[in-house]
Design a protein around this motif. Sequence first.
Motif, PDB file in Angstrom:
ATOM      1  N   LEU A   1       0.868  -1.075   0.060  1.00  0.00           N
ATOM      2  CA  LEU A   1      -0.067   0.027  -0.014  1.00  0.00           C
ATOM      3  C   LEU A   1       0.955   1.356   0.034  1.00  0.00           C
ATOM      4  N   ALA A   2       1.928   1.494   0.887  1.00  0.00           N
ATOM      5  CA  ALA A   2       2.842   2.408   1.004  1.00  0.00           C
ATOM      6  C   ALA A   2       3.475   2.513  -0.249  1.00  0.00           C
ATOM      7  N   GLU A   3       3.890   1.661  -1.000  1.00  0.00           N
ATOM      8  CA  GLU A   3       4.469   1.731  -2.260  1.00  0.00           C
ATOM      9  C   GLU A   3       3.657   2.125  -3.700  1.00  0.00           C
ATOM     10  N   HIS A   4       2.534   1.615  -3.635  1.00  0.00           N
ATOM     11  CA  HIS A   4       1.775   1.577  -4.766  1.00  0.00           C
ATOM     12  C   HIS A   4       0.348   2.629  -4.672  1.00  0.00           C
ATOM     13  N   CYS A   5       0.122   2.649  -3.474  1.00  0.00           N
ATOM     14  CA  CYS A   5      -1.579   3.151  -3.466  1.00  0.00           C
ATOM     15  C   CYS A   5      -1.332   4.379  -2.668  1.00  0.00           C
ATOM     16  N   LEU A   6      -0.589   4.677  -1.401  1.00  0.00           N
ATOM     17  CA  LEU A   6      -0.718   5.813  -0.463  1.00  0.00           C
ATOM     18  C   LEU A   6      -0.529   7.088  -1.053  1.00  0.00           C
ATOM     19  N   LYS A   7       0.382   7.272  -2.029  1.00  0.00           N
ATOM     20  CA  LYS A   7       0.617   8.511  -2.848  1.00  0.00           C
ATOM     21  C   LYS A   7      -0.811   9.011  -3.363  1.00  0.00           C
TER      22      LYS A   7
ATOM     23  N   LEU B   1      -7.091   5.001   2.056  1.00  0.00           N
ATOM     24  CA  LEU B   1      -6.612   3.439   2.433  1.00  0.00           C
ATOM     25  C   LEU B   1      -5.743   3.545   3.662  1.00  0.00           C
ATOM     26  N   THR B   2      -5.821   4.413   4.507  1.00  0.00           N
ATOM     27  CA  THR B   2      -4.938   4.542   5.525  1.00  0.00           C
ATOM     28  C   THR B   2      -5.666   4.039   6.933  1.00  0.00           C
TER      29      THR B   2
END
Length: 89
Positions: free
Chosen positions: A20-26, A41-42
């Motif tokens: 999630l951190a690498e691909h989604c949270l931005k 998504l946090t």
Amino acid sequence: PPAFPPEQVAFYEKEVRPLLAEHCLKCHGQDPKKIRGGLDLTRRSAVLAGGDTGPAVDPNDPDKSLFLKAVHYKDGLEMPPSGKLPAAQ
């Protein structure tokens, strides 16, 4: 909030959160002012509430979850937009 067994928490922290951190949270949570599609998504509650297209996850029927459809590039949903994740992820 529901309590989860330690092995589920460990799996989430080791396998899911880094993805999630690498691909989604931005786009979906890193900056609350820049959340796209209304999907944050946090937090579990935000994932269950979903975004502009509805709940992201259906805990009663995961195969119907928009989130899973998007990461598997099904039904016209494609996340992340930069390219499909490898099957192992």
